[in-house]
Scaffold this motif. Structure first.
Motif, PDB file in Angstrom:
ATOM      1  N   VAL A 143     -11.624   8.171  -2.643  1.00  0.00           N
ATOM      2  CA  VAL A 143     -11.956   6.788  -3.004  1.00  0.00           C
ATOM      3  C   VAL A 143     -10.847   6.209  -3.885  1.00  0.00           C
ATOM      4  O   VAL A 143     -10.470   5.039  -3.769  1.00  0.00           O
ATOM      5  CB  VAL A 143     -13.317   6.765  -3.749  1.00  0.00           C
ATOM      6  N   THR A 144     -10.294   7.050  -4.767  1.00  0.00           N
ATOM      7  CA  THR A 144      -9.220   6.582  -5.663  1.00  0.00           C
ATOM      8  C   THR A 144      -8.022   6.108  -4.849  1.00  0.00           C
ATOM      9  O   THR A 144      -7.453   5.043  -5.120  1.00  0.00           O
ATOM     10  CB  THR A 144      -8.773   7.742  -6.588  1.00  0.00           C
ATOM     11  N   VAL A 145      -7.644   6.911  -3.836  1.00  0.00           N
ATOM     12  CA  VAL A 145      -6.492   6.537  -3.002  1.00  0.00           C
ATOM     13  C   VAL A 145      -6.767   5.216  -2.304  1.00  0.00           C
ATOM     14  O   VAL A 145      -5.947   4.285  -2.350  1.00  0.00           O
ATOM     15  CB  VAL A 145      -6.171   7.662  -1.982  1.00  0.00           C
ATOM     16  N   TYR A 146      -7.947   5.100  -1.678  1.00  0.00           N
ATOM     17  CA  TYR A 146      -8.273   3.841  -0.982  1.00  0.00           C
ATOM     18  C   TYR A 146      -8.315   2.674  -1.973  1.00  0.00           C
ATOM     19  O   TYR A 146      -7.885   1.564  -1.665  1.00  0.00           O
ATOM     20  CB  TYR A 146      -9.604   3.967  -0.243  1.00  0.00           C
ATOM     21  N   GLY A 147      -8.834   2.963  -3.174  1.00  0.00           N
ATOM     22  CA  GLY A 147      -8.909   1.911  -4.202  1.00  0.00           C
ATOM     23  C   GLY A 147      -7.528   1.390  -4.557  1.00  0.00           C
ATOM     24  O   GLY A 147      -7.294   0.174  -4.603  1.00  0.00           O
ATOM     25  N   PHE A 148      -6.567   2.318  -4.780  1.00  0.00           N
ATOM     26  CA  PHE A 148      -5.219   1.878  -5.170  1.00  0.00           C
ATOM     27  C   PHE A 148      -4.491   1.207  -4.014  1.00  0.00           C
ATOM     28  O   PHE A 148      -3.775   0.224  -4.215  1.00  0.00           O
ATOM     29  CB  PHE A 148      -4.414   3.057  -5.720  1.00  0.00           C
ATOM     30  N   VAL A 149      -4.696   1.736  -2.799  1.00  0.00           N
ATOM     31  CA  VAL A 149      -4.071   1.086  -1.635  1.00  0.00           C
ATOM     32  C   VAL A 149      -4.597  -0.352  -1.529  1.00  0.00           C
ATOM     33  O   VAL A 149      -3.833  -1.302  -1.329  1.00  0.00           O
ATOM     34  CB  VAL A 149      -4.360   1.868  -0.332  1.00  0.00           C
ATOM     35  N   GLY A 150      -5.919  -0.521  -1.732  1.00  0.00           N
ATOM     36  CA  GLY A 150      -6.524  -1.858  -1.681  1.00  0.00           C
ATOM     37  C   GLY A 150      -5.952  -2.762  -2.763  1.00  0.00           C
ATOM     38  O   GLY A 150      -5.627  -3.930  -2.510  1.00  0.00           O
ATOM     39  N   LEU A 151      -5.793  -2.192  -3.950  1.00  0.00           N
ATOM     40  CA  LEU A 151      -5.271  -2.976  -5.074  1.00  0.00           C
ATOM     41  C   LEU A 151      -3.838  -3.447  -4.811  1.00  0.00           C
ATOM     42  O   LEU A 151      -3.502  -4.633  -4.967  1.00  0.00           O
ATOM     43  CB  LEU A 151      -5.311  -2.099  -6.337  1.00  0.00           C
ATOM     44  N   GLY A 179       0.806  -1.218   0.000  1.00  0.00           N
ATOM     45  CA  GLY A 179       0.000   0.000   0.000  1.00  0.00           C
ATOM     46  C   GLY A 179       0.840   1.268   0.000  1.00  0.00           C
ATOM     47  O   GLY A 179       0.388   2.326  -0.419  1.00  0.00           O
ATOM     48  N   ALA A 180       2.090   1.138   0.453  1.00  0.00           N
ATOM     49  CA  ALA A 180       2.949   2.326   0.537  1.00  0.00           C
ATOM     50  C   ALA A 180       3.317   2.889  -0.836  1.00  0.00           C
ATOM     51  O   ALA A 180       3.831   3.996  -0.935  1.00  0.00           O
ATOM     52  CB  ALA A 180       4.209   1.988   1.319  1.00  0.00           C
ATOM     53  N   TRP A 181       3.048   2.138  -1.885  1.00  0.00           N
ATOM     54  CA  TRP A 181       3.299   2.645  -3.247  1.00  0.00           C
ATOM     55  C   TRP A 181       2.622   3.988  -3.476  1.00  0.00           C
ATOM     56  O   TRP A 181       3.094   4.834  -4.219  1.00  0.00           O
ATOM     57  CB  TRP A 181       2.760   1.658  -4.293  1.00  0.00           C
ATOM     58  N   ILE A 182       1.477   4.154  -2.816  1.00  0.00           N
ATOM     59  CA  ILE A 182       0.667   5.363  -3.033  1.00  0.00           C
ATOM     60  C   ILE A 182       1.468   6.619  -2.677  1.00  0.00           C
ATOM     61  O   ILE A 182       1.205   7.697  -3.201  1.00  0.00           O
ATOM     62  CB  ILE A 182      -0.647   5.256  -2.215  1.00  0.00           C
ATOM     63  N   MET A 183       2.483   6.465  -1.789  1.00  0.00           N
ATOM     64  CA  MET A 183       3.262   7.633  -1.362  1.00  0.00           C
ATOM     65  C   MET A 183       4.093   8.205  -2.506  1.00  0.00           C
ATOM     66  O   MET A 183       4.514   9.347  -2.453  1.00  0.00           O
ATOM     67  CB  MET A 183       4.193   7.250  -0.208  1.00  0.00           C
ATOM     68  N   TYR A 184       4.365   7.391  -3.519  1.00  0.00           N
ATOM     69  CA  TYR A 184       5.142   7.895  -4.656  1.00  0.00           C
ATOM     70  C   TYR A 184       4.278   8.693  -5.630  1.00  0.00           C
ATOM     71  O   TYR A 184       4.777   9.303  -6.554  1.00  0.00           O
ATOM     72  CB  TYR A 184       5.804   6.729  -5.400  1.00  0.00           C
ATOM     73  N   PHE A 185       2.955   8.648  -5.440  1.00  0.00           N
ATOM     74  CA  PHE A 185       2.045   9.336  -6.362  1.00  0.00           C
ATOM     75  C   PHE A 185       1.327  10.508  -5.699  1.00  0.00           C
ATOM     76  O   PHE A 185       0.476  11.136  -6.318  1.00  0.00           O
ATOM     77  CB  PHE A 185       1.009   8.332  -6.905  1.00  0.00           C
ATOM     78  N   ASN A 186       1.620  10.750  -4.429  1.00  0.00           N
ATOM     79  CA  ASN A 186       1.009  11.845  -3.671  1.00  0.00           C
ATOM     80  C   ASN A 186       2.046  12.380  -2.698  1.00  0.00           C
ATOM     81  O   ASN A 186       3.050  11.720  -2.425  1.00  0.00           O
ATOM     82  CB  ASN A 186      -0.184  11.327  -2.840  1.00  0.00           C
ATOM     83  N   ASP A 187       1.769  13.548  -2.154  1.00  0.00           N
ATOM     84  CA  ASP A 187       2.645  14.063  -1.101  1.00  0.00           C
ATOM     85  C   ASP A 187       2.563  13.079   0.081  1.00  0.00           C
ATOM     86  O   ASP A 187       1.477  12.880   0.648  1.00  0.00           O
ATOM     87  CB  ASP A 187       2.185  15.464  -0.690  1.00  0.00           C
ATOM     88  N   SER A 238      -4.116  11.426   5.567  1.00  0.00           N
ATOM     89  CA  SER A 238      -5.506  11.324   5.103  1.00  0.00           C
ATOM     90  C   SER A 238      -5.987   9.866   5.109  1.00  0.00           C
ATOM     91  O   SER A 238      -7.143   9.596   5.415  1.00  0.00           O
ATOM     92  CB  SER A 238      -5.659  11.936   3.706  1.00  0.00           C
ATOM     93  N   ILE A 239      -5.084   8.923   4.828  1.00  0.00           N
ATOM     94  CA  ILE A 239      -5.490   7.500   4.874  1.00  0.00           C
ATOM     95  C   ILE A 239      -5.818   7.101   6.316  1.00  0.00           C
ATOM     96  O   ILE A 239      -6.850   6.483   6.589  1.00  0.00           O
ATOM     97  CB  ILE A 239      -4.370   6.593   4.309  1.00  0.00           C
ATOM     98  N   LEU A 240      -4.939   7.510   7.231  1.00  0.00           N
ATOM     99  CA  LEU A 240      -5.109   7.079   8.620  1.00  0.00           C
ATOM    100  C   LEU A 240      -6.298   7.759   9.309  1.00  0.00           C
ATOM    101  O   LEU A 240      -6.865   7.220  10.246  1.00  0.00           O
ATOM    102  CB  LEU A 240      -3.816   7.335   9.421  1.00  0.00           C
ATOM    103  N   THR A 241      -6.679   8.948   8.809  1.00  0.00           N
ATOM    104  CA  THR A 241      -7.825   9.640   9.430  1.00  0.00           C
ATOM    105  C   THR A 241      -9.113   9.406   8.645  1.00  0.00           C
ATOM    106  O   THR A 241     -10.135  10.025   8.930  1.00  0.00           O
ATOM    107  CB  THR A 241      -7.554  11.157   9.527  1.00  0.00           C
TER     108      THR A 241
END
Ligand code: SF4
Ligand code: SF4
Length: 479
Positions: free
Chosen positions: A195-203, A172-180, A187-190
């Protein structure tokens, strides 16, 4: 499943599918296992820490050192900012990475697969957790065979929960390379991420869990294309995990303290097979399923040491060295060879070209789209007019002013819509943006007879003098 085929005089069965045989790799200690742990910790640390590195690019620009900003359509690598039009820089980086992989493979075989491939790293991590919860090989085999019980269910649930947490935290940490990174993690933890972020983290989490937890060696053996063509990079001097058949055979059981004289050194203990994460018996020679992790070397070295016999019956060695040793000749490692020299030279060449392109990278870029219908118009005063749409990219962070000029059509006059009265207007473009302008180029019909003439439009930065030129065509009636 099998397909039976009969012809007049032949009958045979060809199995097209073999059931998966579950592998229960045994824990092993040794120098290659240590190297694998160091690689795992080092690479995972780099993977986690890289998105948190900051890089000051001035006001209004992201300060993350490594960032692929999809909404902003930019990629940032330290001081380099890549626009979509400059995707060739990414292509250059990929070419460099591929050439480095070819070089490493021609020198040390499947060193990438065995030590640094993400599939290997994550599988190693998942196996470590599995061993921690369910025990080593024999305990896991027993647990698999045991009937359902509360203790078995607890162990399985704990294992899969741990795998899912790791998959979430790593994949799921991949998402950090596509966002600040700090913003997206917060935002994930709170619960405030999109939905897109949660979707990619899930994927990414699901992919990591399935590939490292369930598919494991099946990815290396059946899904990955790399083993299929990497042998093209090997030669007789490439270092591969090899079994010294000439020394090991004929294999047979032996007792501790027994002399190796007059017999094969392999005591047929099977430890090299039991520790193998892909279930390979390296004594059968080079195989596609062998990922070159060298754990069988650790296993066999341990056995040989216990026996008091020479180690490296299984070794990282080249086929030419094996042949030399078999004949009692001296062996030597040859890293510098025509093949490796060509890879190094090509890497150097591509790196120099990329460095040159980056150091001469322009901050202005012009693109021109000529009107297609009509190709030209004849004005009331008899002049021929062509219309163009210009896009000027200002890649700097601050506003710049640009002038336009033309070359190639003698006596042509250029006018920018909105600036008609000004013969040499300054076109302002805000920092980090694209300015779009309509432009008319007019020429007296009398001397102009060609149906089409090459035309060059040039945008020049008023402040820095930097230019960007675009070749297009000026169309006329001809005759
Ligand atoms: S670990 Fe060494 S001695 Fe044991 S089976 Fe493998 S090659 Fe033979
Ligand atoms: S045969 Fe040896 S090097 Fe190859 S995958 Fe198995 S343990 Fe690793």
């Amino acid at each position: 499943m099998a397909i039976a085929r009969e012809s007049a005089d032949i009958e045979f069965e060809t199995p097209l599918y073999a059931d998966r045989v579950k592998i229960h790799p045994q824990r092993i200690a040794g120098r290659f296992r240590r190297i694998k742990w160091i690689a795992l910790i080092g690479l995972l640390s780099a993977y986690y820490l890289a998105p948190w590195l900051r890089w000051d690019r001035g006001p209004g620009a992201p300060d993350q050192a490594l960032l692929i900003d999809m909404p902003g359509r930019r990629a940032y690598f330290l001081g380099i900012e890549i626009w979509p039009q400059e995707i060739y820089y990414l292509a250059g980086l990929l070419i460099l990475a591929a050439l480095a992989l070819f070089l490493a493979t021609s020198i040390a075989g499947r060193v990438w697969c065995g030590f640094t491939c993400p599939q290997t790293i994550w599988t190693d991590l998942f196996m470590w957790v599995e061993r921690l919860i369910e025990g080593d090989r024999n305990k896991r085999i027993k647990l698999d065979a045991a009937p359902f019980s509360a203790s078995k269910a607890l162990k399985r649930t704990t294992k899969h929960a741990a795998w899912l947490i790791i998959a979430f935290a790593t994949g799921g940490a991949w998402i950090m390379y596509f966002n600040d990174a700090p913003t997206v993690v917060r935002s994930i933890l709170t619960g405030q991420a999109s939905v897109t972020v949660y979707g990619f983290v899930g994927l990414f989490t699901a992919a990591t869990y399935l590939l490292a937890g369930w598919a494991r060696e099946q990815v290396c053996i059946y899904m990955c294309p790399w083993p299929r063509f990497q042998s093209a990079m090997f030669d007789e001097h490439s270092l591969l995990v090899t079994y010294e058949t000439w020394r090991g055979e004929p294999r047979g059981h032996a007792k501790q303290g027994q002399s190796p004289e007059g017999r094969g050194h392999c005591i047929d203990c099977g430890l090299c097979v039991r520790v193998c994460p892909t279930g390979v018996d390296i004594r059968n020679g080079q195989q596609l399923a062998c990922i070159g992790c060298a754990l069988c070397i650790d296993a066999c070295d341990g056995v040989m040491t216990k026996m008091g016999w020479p180690t490296e019956l299984i070794a990282y060695d080249s086929l030419s060295n094996q042949a030399a040793r078999e004949m009692g000749k001296p062996a030597r490692v040859r890293i510098v060879r025509p093949r490796t020299a060509i890879y190094v030279a090509t890497i150097g060449l591509v790196a120099i070209v990329m460095l040159f392109m980056l150091s001469t990278r322009a901050l202005v870029e012009l693109t021109v789209q000529p009107d297609r219908a009509p190709l030209f118009v004849r004005l009331q005063d008899g002049r021929i007019q062509n219309a163009y749409t210009l896009k000027i990219l200002n890649k700097d962070r601050v506003e710049h002013g640009y002038s336009l000029s033309i070359r190639g059509v003698a006596g042509a006059d250029l006018r920018v819509v909105g600036y008609e009265t000004d013969e040499a207007p300054t076109l302002p473009i805000a920092g980090d943006s694209i300015g779009t302008f309509r432009v008319f180029v007019r020429v007296d019909a009398d001397p102009y007879r060609a149906p089409a003439t090459s035309l060059e439009i040039v945008a020049q930065d008023r402040h820095t003098g930097e230019t960007s030129a675009y070749h297009t065509t000026f169309n006329g009636p001809g005759g």
